[in-house]
Write a protein that holds these residues in place. Structure first.
Motif, short mmCIF file in Angstrom:
data_model
loop_
_atom_site.label_atom_id
_atom_site.label_comp_id
_atom_site.label_asym_id
_atom_site.label_seq_id
_atom_site.Cartn_x
_atom_site.Cartn_y
_atom_site.Cartn_z
N ILE A 177 45.22 49.47 41.68
CA ILE A 177 44.89 49.21 43.08
C ILE A 177 44.86 50.51 43.88
O ILE A 177 44.00 50.72 44.74
CB ILE A 177 45.90 48.23 43.70
N LEU A 178 45.79 51.43 43.56
CA LEU A 178 45.89 52.68 44.30
C LEU A 178 44.70 53.60 44.07
O LEU A 178 44.42 54.48 44.90
CB LEU A 178 47.18 53.40 43.91
N PHE A 179 43.99 53.42 42.96
CA PHE A 179 42.85 54.28 42.68
C PHE A 179 41.73 54.10 43.71
O PHE A 179 40.85 54.96 43.82
CB PHE A 179 42.32 54.02 41.27
N ARG A 180 41.79 53.00 44.44
CA ARG A 180 40.78 52.78 45.49
C ARG A 180 40.86 53.86 46.55
O ARG A 180 39.86 54.22 47.17
CB ARG A 180 41.00 51.39 46.11
N TRP A 181 42.08 54.39 46.79
CA TRP A 181 42.29 55.41 47.82
C TRP A 181 42.48 56.81 47.23
O TRP A 181 42.75 57.75 47.97
CB TRP A 181 43.50 55.05 48.67
N LEU A 182 42.34 56.91 45.92
CA LEU A 182 42.49 58.21 45.27
C LEU A 182 41.10 58.81 45.04
O LEU A 182 40.30 58.25 44.28
CB LEU A 182 43.23 58.05 43.94
N PRO A 183 40.77 59.94 45.66
CA PRO A 183 39.43 60.50 45.55
C PRO A 183 39.26 61.37 44.31
O PRO A 183 40.24 61.80 43.69
CB PRO A 183 39.32 61.36 46.81
N GLU A 184 38.02 61.62 43.97
CA GLU A 184 37.74 62.64 42.96
C GLU A 184 37.99 64.01 43.58
O GLU A 184 37.86 64.19 44.79
CB GLU A 184 36.29 62.52 42.47
N SER A 185 38.38 64.96 42.77
CA SER A 185 38.64 66.30 43.25
C SER A 185 37.35 66.94 43.76
O SER A 185 36.38 67.12 43.01
CB SER A 185 39.24 67.16 42.14
N ALA A 186 37.33 67.29 45.05
CA ALA A 186 36.16 67.94 45.62
C ALA A 186 35.94 69.32 44.99
O ALA A 186 34.81 69.77 44.84
CB ALA A 186 36.31 68.06 47.13
N ARG A 187 37.04 69.98 44.63
CA ARG A 187 36.92 71.28 43.96
C ARG A 187 36.14 71.13 42.66
O ARG A 187 35.27 71.95 42.34
CB ARG A 187 38.30 71.86 43.66
N TRP A 188 36.50 70.09 41.89
CA TRP A 188 35.83 69.89 40.60
C TRP A 188 34.35 69.53 40.82
O TRP A 188 33.48 70.03 40.11
CB TRP A 188 36.51 68.77 39.82
N LEU A 189 34.07 68.69 41.81
CA LEU A 189 32.69 68.29 42.09
C LEU A 189 31.84 69.52 42.42
O LEU A 189 30.68 69.63 41.97
CB LEU A 189 32.66 67.29 43.25
N ILE A 190 32.40 70.44 43.19
CA ILE A 190 31.65 71.66 43.51
C ILE A 190 31.45 72.51 42.27
O ILE A 190 30.37 73.07 42.03
CB ILE A 190 32.41 72.47 44.59
N SER A 191 32.50 72.58 41.42
CA SER A 191 32.44 73.44 40.24
C SER A 191 31.39 72.98 39.24
O SER A 191 30.90 73.79 38.43
CB SER A 191 33.81 73.51 39.56
N VAL A 192 31.01 71.68 39.29
CA VAL A 192 29.99 71.17 38.35
C VAL A 192 28.66 70.92 39.06
O VAL A 192 27.76 70.31 38.50
CB VAL A 192 30.48 69.88 37.65
N GLY A 193 28.55 71.38 40.30
CA GLY A 193 27.28 71.30 40.99
C GLY A 193 26.96 69.98 41.66
O GLY A 193 25.81 69.75 42.08
N LYS A 194 27.94 69.10 41.85
CA LYS A 194 27.71 67.81 42.50
C LYS A 194 28.04 67.95 43.99
O LYS A 194 29.03 67.42 44.50
CB LYS A 194 28.56 66.72 41.85
N TYR A 195 27.16 68.65 44.71
CA TYR A 195 27.45 69.02 46.09
C TYR A 195 27.42 67.83 47.05
O TYR A 195 28.22 67.77 48.00
CB TYR A 195 26.45 70.08 46.56
N ASP A 196 26.52 66.88 46.83
CA ASP A 196 26.44 65.73 47.72
C ASP A 196 27.72 64.91 47.68
O ASP A 196 28.25 64.50 48.72
CB ASP A 196 25.25 64.85 47.34
N LYS A 197 28.22 64.67 46.46
CA LYS A 197 29.46 63.90 46.32
C LYS A 197 30.65 64.68 46.88
O LYS A 197 31.55 64.11 47.50
CB LYS A 197 29.70 63.54 44.85
N ALA A 198 30.65 66.00 46.64
CA ALA A 198 31.73 66.83 47.16
C ALA A 198 31.75 66.81 48.69
O ALA A 198 32.81 66.69 49.32
CB ALA A 198 31.58 68.27 46.66
N GLU A 199 30.56 66.90 49.30
CA GLU A 199 30.48 66.89 50.75
C GLU A 199 30.93 65.55 51.32
O GLU A 199 31.59 65.50 52.38
CB GLU A 199 29.05 67.20 51.21
#
Length: 535
Positions: free
Chosen positions: A275-297
């Motif tokens: 249930i708690l994973f609903r409020w746990l985000p993906e790491s924005a640092r990791w998203l940027i490091s793999v080029g997923k800028y839209d999701k990171a933003e």
């Protein structure tokens, strides 16, 4: 623009990070259960051979059921008095009294034709543990080593999880790795409770170990990556959840004396974690490091919204994206990057040494927990409780003195205490020194997690901490083997543990200080980290 610059704009530890922090504390609460529950589910139990089926038996003499069982035990099991004057019964043999009738006070030594192995099974003392794996799988009399083997297999899962989770988190992301790890924990945890035999039990414990260390490592990484440089030390305080969960396990085990029920009870909360994973985000640092800028933003703007902060639009400029893409295409990071360049190689070797020794000393000092008393549950709770002040201490000393001197101090404290216990006779003083050692090594264990995260760039951070954890698990498996050296000189194992702690503490001198510094984002930044300040 670096991610730590973005955190300065949206808030280093605003409302969003505080909410995330609470989730991390709650998730940490369950992590101690998988490794520590073995103390209770694999608990050794006093046992003796089943008595022969005397017909007529002792019932004809008007004995109660309890008195009857004791009379049959005395009439078929060899016994003698120990040097302390206590009556001790044989656990793996019985008198051969076949054909001999029973009567109260029978002396089997006068009527048997010697002793024979337990060919009809065993009777187990259930005064403390109603059931354990020992009683259900008959792990006695030649099979008793299997309890330790199953724990080694569990740590084998730790080893595999340390390797795979780091790689996986850098490929599919922190969030999905946590989801998969918790799913494996739930499935294996339930399966353990319904184990039909020891082999199935040991196999499921492997997967439980795999999922547990993976969850622990990635949770620490994702928690750290959302907090700004000046507040990053607060992640360490979340480890108090681990110690509190540690003590809660002792409380649950005290009231639940059947190992299968205890296993199910301690697995059930893992379902609620989803249930708690609903409020746990993906790491924005990791998203940027793999080029997923839209999701990171999207993640970053959510942080800014909750923290009532403003961000420029667009957040990521074309120049920023082109630079990140160039770095990503030029070289896809792998575990080899931990050793590829001179400074990164030196840091990796130093951290591997520190992680391994911390694991060894922690386990070595834990062997003295029996000196706290005969009550398993109280000793277990005290051993957990002493870790809480260590976590609190860490928060203050790493900000006042810095990461490196704090780590060195804690390791030296644990190492010296470990050596000292080898020369102190059992008693209050020994227990006190052992707890001081546990205090010190717990402090260094927590610091080295944060220190490792801060020393490595984002794109190999998961691999780095997984690599270090892998070597620590090897040390956990090897540590008991060092105890075999006690046959040459009793204090030798603890002297080795303590000496290695001192050496590892000195190896930390090769590491740069990270207090208040921005986390490196690329391999180049990781290699140059703190070099400008030294120059």
């Amino acid at each position: 623009m670096k991610f730590d610059d973005i955190l300065n704009d949206v808030g280093e530890f605003g409302r969003y990070q505080r909410r995330l922090y609470i989730i991390v504390v709650i998730l940490k609460f369950t992590i101690s259960w998988s490794p520590m529950i073995s103390v209770f589910i694999n608990a050794p139990v006093d046992h003796w051979c089943k008595s022969p089926e005397w017909n007529p038996g002792c019932e004809q003499y008007g004995l109660s059921e309890e008195a009857c069982a004791l009379a049959q035990k005395e009439g078929s099991i060899p016994s003698n008095y120990t040097s302390d004057g206590e009556l001790e019964y044989a656990q793996c043999e019985k008198y051969n009294v076949s054909g001999v009738g029973f009567w109260p006070g029978i002396d089997p030594a006068n009527y048997s034709s010697g002793t024979t192995p337990c060919d009809s099974g065993w009777v187990y003392d259930d005064s403390q543990y109603k059931t354990s794996t020992v009683t259900d799988f008959d792990l006695v009399c030649g099979n008793d080593d299997l309890t330790q083997v199953s724990q080694s297999i569990f740590y084998g899962g730790y080893l595999a999880g340390s390797i795979i989770s780091g790689i996986l988190s850098d490929i599919i992301g922190r969030w999905w790795t946590l989801i998969l790890s918790n799913a494996v924990a739930v499935i294996s945890g339930v399966a353990i409770a319904f184990s039909p035999n020891w082999w199935f039990f040991a196999t499921m414990r492997f997967f439980m170990g795999f999922s547990n260390i993976a969850f622990n490592i990635i949770l620490f990484v994702i928690g750290t990556e959302f907090i700004g440089p000046s507040k990053r030390y607060l992640v360490m305080l979340a480890t108090i959840g681990y110690a509190v969960g540690y003590m809660v396990l002792a409380l649950c085990a005290y009231f639940i004396r059947s190992w299968r029920t205890l296993q199910l009870v301690m697995t059930a909360p893992l379902l609620a974690i989803f249930i708690l994973f609903r409020w746990l985000p993906e790491s924005a640092r990791w998203l940027i490091s793999v080029g997923k800028y839209d999701k990171a933003e999207k993640v970053i703007r959510k942080v800014a919204e909750v923290n009532n902060a403003k961000l420029p639009s667009p957040l990521f400029t074309t120049e920023f994206k082109e630079e990140q893409d160039r770095i990503l295409k030029a070289h896809r990071p792998t575990a080899l990057d931990l050793f590829r360049t001179p400074r990164m190689r030196l840091r990796t070797i130093s951290l591997i040494c520190i992680w391994m020794v911390n694991s060894m000393v922690y386990n070595g000092l834990s062997l003295n927990s029996s000196n706290l008393g005969t009550n398993d549950y109280l000793a277990f709770a005290i051993s957990a409780g002493v870790e809480i002040p260590a976590f609190i201490m860490d928060v203050f000393i790493i900000e006042y003195f810095g990461r490196k001197p704090s780590l060195i101090f804690c390791m030296l404290l644990g190492g010296v205490a470990c050596v000292s216990t080898a020369f102190i006779t059992p008693g209050v003083v020994l227990t006190t020194v052992a707890m001081i050692g546990k205090f010190g090594i717990t402090g260094s264990f927590t610091i080295m997690y944060l220190y490792t995260v801060e020393l490595y760039p984002t794109n190999i951070r998961g691999v780095a901490i997984g690599n270090c954890s892998m070597f620590a698990r090897i040390a956990s498996i090897v540590a008991p083997l060092i105890l075999l050296l006690s046959k040459y000189w009793a204090p030798l194992p603890l002297v080795i543990y303590g000496s290695m702690a001192v050496i590892a503490a000195l190896s930390a001198l090769a590491l740069p200080e990270t207090r208040g510094k921005k986390l490196p984002e690329t391999l180049e930044e990781g290699e140059k980290f703190n070099i400008e300040e030294r120059a």
